[in-house]
Scaffold this motif. Structure first.
Motif, short mmCIF file in Angstrom:
data_model
loop_
_atom_site.label_atom_id
_atom_site.label_comp_id
_atom_site.label_asym_id
_atom_site.label_seq_id
_atom_site.Cartn_x
_atom_site.Cartn_y
_atom_site.Cartn_z
N LYS A 9 -58.39 27.68 71.99
CA LYS A 9 -57.42 28.20 72.84
C LYS A 9 -57.10 27.31 74.06
O LYS A 9 -55.90 26.89 74.43
CB LYS A 9 -57.51 29.58 73.08
CG LYS A 9 -56.38 30.35 73.65
CD LYS A 9 -56.50 31.89 74.17
CE LYS A 9 -55.22 32.37 74.63
NZ LYS A 9 -55.35 34.01 74.71
N TYR A 12 -55.01 24.23 73.07
CA TYR A 12 -53.56 24.86 72.80
C TYR A 12 -52.93 24.97 74.24
O TYR A 12 -51.82 24.38 74.35
CB TYR A 12 -53.64 26.09 72.03
CG TYR A 12 -52.12 26.64 71.85
CD1 TYR A 12 -51.06 25.87 71.40
CD2 TYR A 12 -51.83 27.93 72.24
CE1 TYR A 12 -49.74 26.46 71.30
CE2 TYR A 12 -50.58 28.32 72.24
CZ TYR A 12 -49.66 27.78 71.69
OH TYR A 12 -48.41 28.11 71.54
N GLN A 13 -53.55 25.75 75.19
CA GLN A 13 -53.06 25.83 76.28
C GLN A 13 -52.52 24.59 77.30
O GLN A 13 -51.66 24.43 77.64
CB GLN A 13 -53.89 26.60 77.29
CG GLN A 13 -54.09 27.95 76.97
CD GLN A 13 -52.95 28.77 76.91
OE1 GLN A 13 -51.80 28.49 77.35
NE2 GLN A 13 -53.00 30.05 75.89
N SER A 14 -53.52 23.59 76.79
CA SER A 14 -53.07 22.18 77.43
C SER A 14 -52.08 21.38 76.87
O SER A 14 -51.53 20.38 77.71
CB SER A 14 -54.41 21.29 77.49
OG SER A 14 -54.67 20.93 76.22
N LYS A 16 -49.34 23.12 75.08
CA LYS A 16 -48.47 24.23 74.53
C LYS A 16 -47.14 23.88 74.28
O LYS A 16 -46.47 23.92 73.11
CB LYS A 16 -48.71 25.49 75.30
CG LYS A 16 -47.98 26.59 74.79
CD LYS A 16 -48.29 28.01 75.80
CE LYS A 16 -47.60 29.06 75.26
NZ LYS A 16 -46.61 29.10 74.52
#
Ligand code: PLP
Length: 368
Positions: A9, A12-14, A16
């Motif tokens: 996650k 992914y956040q980095s 998105k």
């Protein structure tokens, strides 16, 4: 504090916005299987690896299997690999109808022992599958030289080594052909199962493109009996967004590994992995200790997830009891299986988390 073994996650956040846009593009253009996003990724990944071709598939296991099929390996043939690898390396050999033969390993690097490998070659041997285990290249040049001398193919299992480079040559560019996995937790991960082969051999690339798509040279015209092992469009799109970040992620993995080294270098009961500059992309950071099971339990109680890659060598797995290779067949492989422990490792792991893991390991050693 909690330290996960991997944190998908955080990655992914980095990235998105880029990922969401790429996935939405596939939803809009409905190229769900193969298609332009897979083709673009194949081109970019081949360029990155320094090979002429990359062929997108539905898993690393399929990549190993189709590589063997394209090389013409089947019943009566033997393929040599190592027993301290993920089961898929051997299972692909079995699925192709051939017999897996194992060589023992170097207990310091965990990579295949080239001398022992040489002793396992018979008139039936057709190929060698060296595994770039944990993200390190190992003795790949020696394996290739040995294979040349004996007229054998080299299929690199590069499923853990995306981007590992030595003297300007990357994983996937050393052998006749190579298999990559893009399983989500790998250094370059899709959002589901995916894989690829890389090769400089046009004929092999063409064969695999036919085999992955029902043996069809064009739709509904089937030249050979093939399989459904195609890469999906969403994975091609996601992987092509991630690929430009891979160098940075590998660099971060090496920095995290160096930090573990610095913090654990004064713990004599712990054997640390060798760091060999860019050869190693640290898919896994694996330490060795005689007190492995107790240490793993201790870390778990401190909120730290660890894993063992792999607890049972393949020749001792129930699935391969038929090979008749009992305990004692590969002493070094068996020795390390009882001592290895994979610590949390991913590019986004923080300095505080690494320090916490190191403190807890030292705390455990002091208490025993
Ligand atoms: C992950 C892995 C595979 C299999 O890849 P999948 O994509 O999961 O099928 C094969 N060999 C090794 C060494 C692996 O780590």
């Amino acid at each position: 504090m909690e330290v996960k073994f991997v944190d998908l996650k955080a990655q992914y956040q980095s990235i998105k916005p880029e990922i969401d846009a790429a996935i939405n593009r596939v939803l809009e253009n409905t190229s769900f299987i193969l298609g332009p996003d897979v083709e673009r990724f194949e081109e970019d990944f081949a360029k990155y690896c320094g090979t002429k071709y990359a062929v997108g598939l539905n898993s690393g296991t399929s990549a190993l299997f189709l590589a063997l099929r394209a090389l013409g390996i089947g019943p009566e043939d033997e393929v040599i690999t190592q027993a301290n690898t993920f089961i898929a390396t051997a299972a692909a050999i079995s699925a192709a109808g051939a017999t897996p033969v194992f060589a023992d390993i170097n207990p310091r690097t965990y990579q295949i022992d080239v001398q022992d490998l040489g002793r396992r070659i018979t008139p039936k041997t057709k190929a060698i599958i060296p595994v770039h285990l944990y993200g390190a290249l190992g003795p790949i040049e020696e394996v290739v030289a040995l294979a040349k001398k004996h007229g054998l193919y080299v299929l690199e299992d590069a499923c853990q080594a995306h981007g590992a480079v030595r003297n300007g040559k990357r994983a996937g560019a050393f052998g006749d052909i190579a298999a990559f996995s893009f399983y989500p937790g790998k250094n370059l991960g899709a959002y589901g199962d995916a894989g690829a082969v890389t090769t400089n051999n046009e004929e092999l690339a063409k064969k695999i493109k036919v085999l992955r798509d029902h043996g069809a040279s064009r739709k509904y015209f089937h030249d050979v009996v093939g399989y459904n092992m195609r890469m999906e469009g969403i994975h091609g799109a996601v992987l092509d967004v991630k690929l430009p970040h891979l160098e940075d992620w590998s660099k971060k993995r090496r920095e995290r590994a160096a930090e573990y080294h610095r913090l654990l270098s004064d713990a004599p009961e712990i054997i640390l992995p060798e760091i060999t500059s860019k050869d190693h992309v640290f898919h896994l950071f694996v330490i060795r200790t005689k007190k492995r099971d107790e240490l793993q339990k201790y870390l778990k109680s401190a909120g730290i997830q660890t894993n063992i890659h792999y607890p049972v060598p393949i020749h001792l797995q129930k699935a391969y009891a038929g090979l008749g290779l009992g305990a004692g067949s590969y002493p070094k492989t068996e020795l390390i299986a009882g001592e290895i422990l994979s610590l949390p490792m991913y590019p986004e792991i923080t300095q505080e988390q690494i320090e916490y893991v190191a403190v807890k390991i030292k705390e455990f050693l002091k208490s025993t």
